[in-house]
Design an enzyme around this catalytic site. Structure first.
Site, PDB file in Angstrom:
ATOM      1  N   CYS A   2       0.768  -1.279   0.156  1.00  0.00           N
ATOM      2  CA  CYS A   2      -0.067  -0.109  -0.005  1.00  0.00           C
ATOM      3  C   CYS A   2       0.986   1.286  -0.015  1.00  0.00           C
ATOM      4  CB  CYS A   2      -0.864   0.056   1.273  1.00  0.00           C
ATOM      5  SG  CYS A   2      -1.715  -1.490   1.497  1.00  0.00           S
ATOM      6  N   GLU A 480       9.466 -13.728 -20.236  1.00  0.00           N
ATOM      7  CA  GLU A 480       9.159 -12.369 -20.226  1.00  0.00           C
ATOM      8  C   GLU A 480       8.075 -11.868 -20.947  1.00  0.00           C
ATOM      9  OE1 GLU A 480       9.515 -10.501 -17.881  1.00  0.00           O
ATOM     10  OE2 GLU A 480       9.117  -8.477 -18.564  1.00  0.00           O
ATOM     11  N   LYS A 484       4.580 -10.247 -19.462  1.00  0.00           N
ATOM     12  CA  LYS A 484       3.900  -8.977 -19.833  1.00  0.00           C
ATOM     13  C   LYS A 484       2.398  -9.220 -20.390  1.00  0.00           C
ATOM     14  CE  LYS A 484       5.950  -6.741 -18.481  1.00  0.00           C
ATOM     15  NZ  LYS A 484       6.897  -7.089 -17.429  1.00  0.00           N
ATOM     16  N   HIS A 503       6.484 -33.047 -25.482  1.00  0.00           N
ATOM     17  CA  HIS A 503       6.249 -34.026 -24.588  1.00  0.00           C
ATOM     18  C   HIS A 503       5.115 -33.800 -23.894  1.00  0.00           C
ATOM     19  CE1 HIS A 503      10.536 -35.419 -25.509  1.00  0.00           C
ATOM     20  NE2 HIS A 503      10.826 -34.301 -25.323  1.00  0.00           N
TER      21      HIS A 503
HETATM   22  C1  AGP Z   1       6.546  -6.959 -13.710  1.00  0.00           C
HETATM   23  O1  AGP Z   1       5.989  -6.765 -14.839  1.00  0.00           O
HETATM   24  C2  AGP Z   1       5.833  -7.359 -12.528  1.00  0.00           C
HETATM   25  N1  AGP Z   1       5.109  -6.296 -12.207  1.00  0.00           N
HETATM   26  C3  AGP Z   1       6.346  -8.088 -11.399  1.00  0.00           C
HETATM   27  O2  AGP Z   1       6.313  -9.479 -11.863  1.00  0.00           O
HETATM   28  C4  AGP Z   1       7.458  -7.599 -10.731  1.00  0.00           C
HETATM   29  O3  AGP Z   1       8.839  -7.838 -11.595  1.00  0.00           O
HETATM   30  C5  AGP Z   1       7.855  -8.528  -9.536  1.00  0.00           C
HETATM   31  O4  AGP Z   1       6.832  -8.464  -8.688  1.00  0.00           O
HETATM   32  C6  AGP Z   1       9.421  -7.798  -8.753  1.00  0.00           C
HETATM   33  O5  AGP Z   1       9.072  -7.056  -8.385  1.00  0.00           O
HETATM   34  P1  AGP Z   1      10.780  -6.224  -7.889  1.00  0.00           P
HETATM   35  O6  AGP Z   1      11.283  -6.016  -9.372  1.00  0.00           O
HETATM   36  O7  AGP Z   1      10.380  -4.767  -7.477  1.00  0.00           O
HETATM   37  O8  AGP Z   1      11.296  -6.879  -6.881  1.00  0.00           O
END
Ligand code: AGP
Length: 607
Positions: A2, A480, A484, A503
């Site tokens: 938050c 990735e 996304k 598989h």
């Molecule tokens: C990525 O697009 C996401 N918002 C999420 O997976 C993020 O990469 C993950 O929560 C890690 O956050 P951080 O890099 O602040 O540790």
């Protein structure tokens, strides 16, 4: 996770709190609220929904008029998003608080308080802290706070108002980030710097188990034993402009376009006379040579950056690299030990799972290296060695430029490690480093072609599920690309090692299951094409992101996007851009809130 804010000054407090919270909605936005001293009594306004819903409610029901108060924007952890669960929360007659974090022993504390005759109105752990503060209240706020914090287990940043002390805010920090902003005759508390940039760029960092007290003309700090603390005043190097959209429709599109500059800011200070130099981060060739295994531990996109790092480090430096999801690493009794290095990658530097993983590795005697974007964040401050990425504020929940600078640091690290271990000579190290320095301009050129990706994106808009496939670095990229797409379009997708499809998973393929193939590695090209043909033969619509010299025939690909080539090892820096843009366009075409996708928050500071 938050966002909390607070204000002491001469302005209209409610307006300041709402404006500050609007810069923290990336931390969570399922409900919001404020509490303001009005003629020495505390008035609260709060509601489920976005900040604008709170503003509408205040227009209809009246806005608390005052100059001191606290505010909150929520990402629900305990208790669903609702008016009654939104913050601020009251404790009895004496206390009103806002909270970011998680109280691990809230159930036991709640049972104790109920046994003492207390009743609760919400499902939140925060209300338990408010009631406990009230239960412990002895007329002295600092003593009340210290006694309460001794009973609470968990992570928190708190903003606290005591009825008996109007026009004063108290703030406490344990794990969750909190800063104290310093303006002209005004002061602030906030979970993050963007909240105060409109008013000031000067701030103090509140540290573990410290208390701040803000009142007109005065800011003081002490620890839980009430010993005064002097703190260093910091200056944010961001300005409001950098944190705004600069004309782009969404922060995400802006941040995709910021990638070339982000790479330059991150990489160039770490290259000296054409060679990587990470010594300012505490990394020396001697220390690099000593490591037995390298662990890369992170979450989400940061973990995907680690996957690219794995392939590059193992290929060049011939050192074993174990990549792990942080929430898995912590609980699988990892074999990490004293001669190992753990690299924690984190944009926010506050991800609870990643922070906990780093602490576990440190307890096992491993050296810790953090690759972090947020200055002064918890992970940054606790690591043995630290490489800041310089992507600037990343506001969109979907990480793009942070990923790009994370992998650029992975390359620098891999080049320096491989050279330190004698696995590549100086000429090769210089060549690769020079290529890395070319990527910003190549990405900028690639972004000029972004319109070509819209047709490809249109082909995906109505899909319900799709696969991303690739081999080697292309598989790491597929992970990735898939995340996304999922997180901002809400279309299910999965990244799959192309060679593994046969598989079992290939049974999913039919004409309703599009497949995006990433094909940028010449030595794997033939095999990847045969995997694409396998899925095409089963009716899949095929879309290929390929190197310019690897363009597939029409029989293989319904759509393709050719990426100008650089050394195959560095192709992830370029090929990730079309994957980011496809996810962006599909999300926009589906009418989603690209920057604030449902159910998500920018940084997950709870386990
Ligand atoms: C990525 O697009 C996401 N918002 C999420 O997976 C993020 O990469 C993950 O929560 C890690 O956050 P951080 O890099 O602040 O540790």
């Amino acid at each position: 996770m938050c966002g909390i804010v607070g204000y002491v000054g001469k302005r209209d407090c409610a307006d300041v709190l709402v404006a500050a919270l609007s810069k923290l909605e990336y931390r969570g936005y399922d409900s919001a609220g404020i509490a303001v001293f009005v003629n020495n009594t505390i008035q609260t306004a709060k509601s489920q929904g976005r900040l604008e819903d709170l503003s509408k409610k205040m227009e209809q029901e009246g806005k608390p008029e005052g100059h001191v108060g606290i505010g909150h924007t929520r990402w629900a952890t305990h208790g669903k998003p609702s008016d009654i669960n939104s913050h601020p929360h009251r404790g009895g007659e004496n206390v009103t608080i806002v909270h970011n974090g998680i109280i691990e022993n809230y159930k036991q504390l709640k049972e104790m308080l109920i046994a003492e005759g207390r009743s609760f109105v919400s499902e939140t752990d925060t209300e338990v802290v408010a009631q406990l503060l009230d239960y412990n209240y002895n007329g002295n706020p600092l003593e009340t706070i210290a006694k309460t914090m001794a009973q609470v287990i968990g992570s928190f940043a708190l903003g606290i108002l005591f009825n008996d002390f109007p026009n004063r805010i108290y703030a406490v920090r344990r794990e969750s980030p909190l800063i104290v902003g310093v303006g002209e005759d005004e002061s602030f508390i906030a979970s993050d710097v963007p909240a105060i940039l409109k008013y000031t760029r000067q701030y103090y960092l509140l540290e573990h188990d410290e208390i701040a007290m803000l009142e007109e003309g005065s800011i003081t700090f002490c620890n839980m034993q009430f010993r005064p603390i002097q703190k260093k005043l910091m200056t944010a190097d961001w300005d409001m402009e950098a944190a705004e959209k600069q004309g782009y429709e969404h922060y995400m599109l802006k941040e995709i376009h910021e990638q070339p500059e982000s790479i330059k800011r991150t990489v160039m200070p770490r290259i000296e006379n054409g060679m990587p130099n990470l010594s300012e981060c505490g990394i020396t060739p001697e220390s690099l040579r000593a490591f037995r295994n390298i662990y890369i531990v992170a979450c989400g996109t940061a973990m995907h950056a680690g996957m690219v790092g794995k392939y590059v480090i193992e290929k060049l430096a011939r050192v074993p690299v174990i990549v792990d999801i942080a929430s898995e690493f912590r609980y699988r009794s990892p074999l990490i030990g004293e001669s190992d290095l753990i690299i924690i990658i984190s944009q926010s530097g506050e991800t609870a799972d990643s922070l906990a993983a780093m602490r576990l590795a440190s307890e096992r005697g491993a050296k810790t290296l953090a690759i972090v974007n947020a200055k002064g964040s918890s992970i940054a401050r606790e690591a043995d060695m630290l490489i800041y990425t310089h992507a600037g504020p990343e506001i969109a929940v979907a990480s793009t430029k942070a990923y790009m600078v994370q992998i650029s640091v992975m390359y620098l690290f891999a080049f320096e490690l491989a050279y330190a271990k004698g696995k590549i000579d100086e000429a090769e190290c210089r060549r690769l480093t020079a290529l890395l320095l070319e990527t910003p301009d190549r990405i900028a050129a690639l972004l000029e072609q972004k319109e070509e990706l819209k047709a490809m994106s249109e082909a995906l808009v109505s899909a319900e599920s799709l696969l991303y496939i690739g081999r080697g670095l292309d598989y790491a990229l597929s992970m990735e690309g898939s995340l996304k797409l999922k997180e901002i379009s809400y279309i299910h997708s999965e990244a799959y090692a192309a060679g593994e499809l046969k598989h079992g998973t290939i049974s999913l393929i039919d004409r309703d299951m599009p497949v995006i193939a990433v094909d940028t590695q010449p030595d794997l090209h033939k095999k990847t094409v045969s995997n694409i043909e396998e899925v095409k033969a089963r009716g899949a619509k095929t879309l290929v992101i390929c190197g310019e010299s690897l363009i597939p025939s029409k029989e293989v690909a319904d759509y393709f996007f050719a990426v100008p080539e650089i050394d195959a090892l560095l192709m992830p820096m370029l090929a990730v851009v079309p994957l980011q843009l496809i996810a962006y366009y599909v999300s926009v075409m589906r009418g989603n809130d690209v920057d604030k996708p449902r159910n998500l928050a920018k940084s997950v500071t709870v386990e």
